[in-house]
Every structure is written in structure tokens, then in C-alpha cells.
Design a protein around this motif. Structure first.
Motif, PDB file in Angstrom:
ATOM      1  N   ARG B 207       1.073  -1.666   0.058  1.00  0.00           N
ATOM      2  CA  ARG B 207       0.154   0.099   0.041  1.00  0.00           C
ATOM      3  C   ARG B 207       0.983   1.105  -0.509  1.00  0.00           C
ATOM      4  O   ARG B 207       0.042   1.955  -0.207  1.00  0.00           O
ATOM      5  N   GLU B 208       1.857   0.883   0.101  1.00  0.00           N
ATOM      6  CA  GLU B 208       3.206   2.348   0.653  1.00  0.00           C
ATOM      7  C   GLU B 208       3.523   2.952  -0.651  1.00  0.00           C
ATOM      8  O   GLU B 208       3.962   3.221  -0.802  1.00  0.00           O
ATOM      9  N   GLN B 209       4.246   1.818  -1.152  1.00  0.00           N
ATOM     10  CA  GLN B 209       4.079   2.058  -2.532  1.00  0.00           C
ATOM     11  C   GLN B 209       3.631   2.589  -4.310  1.00  0.00           C
ATOM     12  O   GLN B 209       3.898   3.681  -4.523  1.00  0.00           O
ATOM     13  N   ASN B 211       0.862   4.224  -2.937  1.00  0.00           N
ATOM     14  CA  ASN B 211       0.424   5.529  -2.201  1.00  0.00           C
ATOM     15  C   ASN B 211       1.850   6.212  -3.004  1.00  0.00           C
ATOM     16  O   ASN B 211       1.312   8.242  -3.139  1.00  0.00           O
ATOM     17  N   HIS B 212       2.338   6.157  -2.891  1.00  0.00           N
ATOM     18  CA  HIS B 212       3.856   6.753  -2.942  1.00  0.00           C
ATOM     19  C   HIS B 212       4.127   7.031  -4.314  1.00  0.00           C
ATOM     20  O   HIS B 212       3.928   8.343  -5.040  1.00  0.00           O
ATOM     21  N   ASN B 354       1.056  -6.732   2.410  1.00  0.00           N
ATOM     22  CA  ASN B 354       2.113  -5.478   3.382  1.00  0.00           C
ATOM     23  C   ASN B 354       2.601  -6.119   4.458  1.00  0.00           C
ATOM     24  O   ASN B 354       3.376  -5.320   5.207  1.00  0.00           O
TER      25      ASN B 354
END
Ligand code: SF4
Ligand code: SF4
Lengths: 93, 386
Positions: B207-209, B211-212, B354
């Protein structure tokens, strides 16, 4: 997006990569572009088929007006062209 | 497809979009390829005349957009002839290519034949990763071809499939597109069909990837970047399914290299549906009459919760292939939907992607798309197949 400015002397043409053509299967004109297509209604067809990259917007209005018994069509033409420009179907100049 | 065909709701459904998958052969081996993994078992390719028949009959029915894809369509030596026939019939043609098999002369020959548009795909923004993901040294060739396409007067449309192994390079990817003078950039997150399905654990980003990457894209747009960026989100991170193909048999007609007519490129795997062969039937019958193209038209086939859901007109219950792959039941609600009783099948995979260290992803190597792996994967028919 800012409102496109169109003058009477502006010359409109179909944007690069776009193609206006008559579709026999649907009995109407369409505008084709990468991965997309819009089906045009009659007023849109009247306008776009006259935007040949040579005529001024004023001339386009006159031609359509002549076709429709001298009615003032310029508001409709300008409004449609603004929409067409904002969609990237038509460019000025 | 980032800009779906718009069409009049009043007009009857027509196959406005014909996707001609000319071949499943491809010099590259992308592990996210959506071609069927059973490609090694798929029958011989159709002839030029077979394709002319398809083009003619689909055009009579109103098809206006022609996608030429594969595999790598440049592998077909008759590509120029097929393009010319498409142009003669009035199609707006779009070549979807990796650029391998292209040279300047061929770009010009295609332009002369009347090709309207070219979309070229890149695997990554640097040679090392591109060549790893493509399974060959192709990065410089691709860049040269992207320039040749532009020089031939086409707008340049770059397509990059995003996944766990390249999504963090988003800044570089955008910079590479800039340096190639691209006009449109499709940043398409992997869709999990075909080979990508097999490599899901390896390819799904965190998810972080995600969003980035999305924020970098938004920043580029906000700063008034020259290129038009399309960011296609992965549906695994959503809670409503995509309106797959804008509905079964509504707009899209896919013809596979062996002549099977399919409502979408992945439908071949659905059990018990006999997809018609374009050499045995005409396109009008296939589109209007064939049981296959009517199988999921309308809403009567639906089970709950879709059947009584107010959103069914928006998403048609999602993707039939995804429902089948995940649940084994092609009539089920697409598990991407939070209302699906099988939604956990999506959230579990997402949770694993994740997790701090994804044990499964470590253990399972990436399966590259090639005939050898195709034979290996289909040595014995997998469960759930005919
Ligand atoms: S995704 Fe890669 S391997 Fe698959 S057809 Fe395209 S270029 Fe070839
Ligand atoms: S329940 Fe079915 S129709 Fe309703 S939103 Fe989910 S997928 Fe769409």
C-alpha cells in the motif's frame, strides 16, 4: 481548465490524431481518437464537418446559418467549440 | 484501457472495439503478461485472409476502433497488410507493441499503410531492470523505437506496467518518458490475469508503494507537467470491482490468434462456455446470437449479493474471469467487491503483500512468460479447468 478563447477570425480544425468520419452502421458521424470515440449529434456534425482548418469561425457560423434559414447559430457554435477544445477534439490555429 | 469508448446508451450494443490478438508469440518474457499461460497449447495462428474476414465482418457491424496486439504483433510479417486493410475499411487503428521487431523502415511502412496510432511499452526506466523483467537486452532498442515513432509524426504513448519491482522507480519512469518526449504515459498497475496471476505474490505492491507512486503522479500533474499521465490503480486495493469490459458483449470483441472470439482477452479459461471460432461463424452471429456472447449479458445470470444490488448497473458484478480465478465460480460476485462473501480472498493477498517479510513471495520464484514455462504449468490440467 481555463475557458478557451475563440474569436470570429479564429480557425478551428480537428486535433491531430483525431478523425471525423461517417459511420454507416450507426448512420451518424463520429469522432475517433486513440482508444476512444464520440458519437456526434446533428449540431455537432454540422459544426465539425465545417472546421477544415481553413475557414474562420465566423464563416462556419455563416454557412450553418444559411443552411438553417438564416437563424443565428453563433452562440451554439461558440459553445460547442469551447467544449470540443476542452476535450481536445479541436484546436484553434 | 484508460479512456473507455463512450457510446450512446440508446444505441444497441455493437462491437465498437475490435481487439485483434494477432499472435501470442513474443520475444519478451514479461512475468506480468496477461496472455494465457496455456499459450503453448493454443492452436495455429490464423492466416492473413482469415484476419481480413474478421476485419470486414466486424466493421459491417459497426466496429470502429481496431487494436492490434498480441503477444508482439510485429512478429506477424503481414502486419502491414492487415493495417492497410483496416485503414481501407475505415478503422481507427492502434498498434500495441513492445517495439521489438521494429526498425525505422517498418515504422514508416506502417504509417504508409495507414496506421493511426502506436503505443509502446517499457518494462522499467533503466536498462538493468528493463532487461531483467523483459528477459532480454532490449532497453536501448525500445528507446530508439520510441524516438522513431515520434519522428514518424505520431504522438508518443508510453505504457509501463507497474508492480512491486518497478513502482518505486516512478520518478525515474516519468523522467524517462520526459526525455523521450512522450505525450501520454499510461502508468498501469498490473492486472492479475494470465502470467501475472501466477506471479501475484511477486508482483503485488505494498500500500505504501502504491500511495507513493500515486502521490508522485499527482505532484507531476499539479506542477503542470507537459505529458498527460494516466494512473491505473490495481483493483486489489479497491472495494468495488471494475466495470469489466464495460459489460460482457457490450463493446469489446477480442479475437485470439487461433480464431476464438472472446468477450475479453482472459475469457478462454471460463469453464463450459464454448467460444465460437471466427472461421466457422460470421461475426454478426457470434456477436448477436452465440450462446457465449449472451452468457453474461444483462443481469439474469447474477447471484446474490449482485442480483439485488443497486450498483449492478455500474459494475455488472465485476470481472467474470477474476470471480472464477479466485472463487472457482464464474457466476460469483467479483471478490474485489467488499460486499462479496469471498472478499477475504483479496484482502488476504493484500495483507500478505504488506507483511514485513512475505515468506511466500520469497519462496516462489518469478515465473517468466515463455513456451517452456507454459508447457510446465500445463503439464497436467490445473484444478477448475475443463
Ligand atoms: S506483456 Fe511482455 S511478454 Fe507479454 S506480450 Fe507484452 S511484451 Fe510480450
Ligand atoms: S455486490 Fe455486485 S453489483 Fe453490488 S457493488 Fe458488489 S460487485 Fe457490484
Amino acid at each position: 481548465m481555463s475557458r478557451p478563447v475563440i474569436h470570429a477570425t479564429s480557425v478551428a480544425r480537428i486535433a491531430r490524431g483525431h478523425r471525423l468520419q461517417y459511420e454507416p452502421a450507426q448512420d451518424c458521424h463520429v469522432l475517433l481518437y486513440p482508444e476512444g470515440m464520440v458519437t456526434l449529434n446533428e449540431p455537432a456534425t454540422e459544426i465539425l464537418t465545417r472546421c477544415d482548418g481553413q475557414r474562420s469561425v465566423a464563416t462556419v457560423c455563416e454557412l450553418i446559418s444559411a443552411e438553417f434559414g438564416g437563424a443565428d447559430v453563433s452562440d451554439d457554435v461558440y459553445e460547442f467549440l469551447r467544449l470540443a477544445i476542452s476535450h481536445g477534439w479541436v484546436v484553434i490555429g | 484501457m484508460t479512456q473507455p469508448l463512450r457510446h450512446d446508451a440508446q444505441t444497441i450494443a455493437r462491437p465498437l472495439w475490435l481487439l485483434a490478438e494477432l499472435t501470442y508469440a513474443c520475444p519478451l518474457q514479461c512475468p506480468y503478461c496477461s496472455n494465457p499461460t496455456e499459450m503453448a497449447q493454443i492452436g495455429a495462428e490464423m492466416t492473413t485472409d482469415d484476419w481480413f474476414k474478421v476485419l470486414r465482418e466486424a466493421r459491417e457491424l459497426g466496429a470502429a476502433q481496431l487494436g492490434l496486439s498480441g503477444g508482439e504483433p510485429l512478429v506477424r510479417r503481414d502486419l502491414e497488410a492487415i493495417v492497410a486493410e483496416g485503414a481501407r475499411l475505415g478503422y481507427y487503428s492502434n498498434l500495441i507493441t513492445s517495439g521489438i521487431g521494429m526498425d525505422e523502415a517498418r515504422v514508416n511502412a506502417l504509417a504508409e499503410a495507414g496506421l493511426d496510432h502506436i503505443q509502446i511499452s517499457f518494462q522499467a526506466s533503466n536498462a538493468e531492470r528493463n532487461n531483467f523483467l523483459a528477459g532480454s537486452n532490449t532497453f536501448e532498442q525500445k528507446k530508439a523505437m520510441a524516438r522513431a515513432i515520434k519522428a514518424a509524426g505520431y504522438p508518443m504513448v508510453l505504457n509501463i506496467v507497474l508492480h512491486r519491482h518497478n513502482i518505486d522507480d516512478i520518478d525515474d519512469i516519468i523522467a524517462m518518458a520526459e526525455s523521450l518526449d512522450a505525450d501520454y504515459v499510461e502508468l498501469a498497475n498490473t492486472q492479475y490475469y494470465g502470467w501475472a496471476w501466477h506471479n501475484r505474490a511477486q508482483l503485488l505492491p505494498t500500500r505504501e508503494q502504491l500511495n507513493h507512486a500515486e502521490s508522485v503522479t499527482t505532484r507531476y500533474r499539479d506542477n503542470g507537467g507537459r505529458m498527460k499521465l494516466y494512473f491505473v490503480v490495481p483493483d486489489y486495493y479497491q472495494d468495488r470491482p471494475k466495470a469489466c469490459m464495460s459489460g460482457w458483449g457490450d463493446l469489446f470483441l477480442n479475437v485470439a490468434p487461433d480464431g476464438l472470439a472472446l468477450p475479453c482477452h482472459a475469457a478462454r479459461q471460463l469453464p463450459g462456455i464454448e467460444f465460437p471460432d471466427v472461421r466457422e461463424h460470421d461475426i454478426a452471429w457470434i456477436w448477436n446470437e452465440s450462446p457465449a456472447f449472451n452468457h453474461f449479458r444483462g443481469f439474469d445470470w447474477m447471484a446474490e449479493p449482485c442480483r439485488s444490488c443497486v450498483e449492478k448497473h455500474d459494475d455488472f458484478g465485476g470481472c467474470r474471469c477474476q470471480a472464477f480465478m479466485l472463487t472457482g465460480d464464474m457466476y460469483a460476485t467479483d471478490p474485489v467487491c467488499a460486499k462479496s462473501p469471498s472478499h477475504h480472498l483479496i484482502t488476504d493477498v493484500v495483507a500478505e503483500a504488506n507483511a514485513p517479510t512475505s515468506a511466500r513471495a520469497e519462496a516462489q520464484p518469478i515465473v517468466f512468460r515463455n513456451p517452456k514455462n507454459s508447457k510446465r504449468l500445463h503439464a497436467t490440467p490445473p484444478a477448475g479447468e475443463r
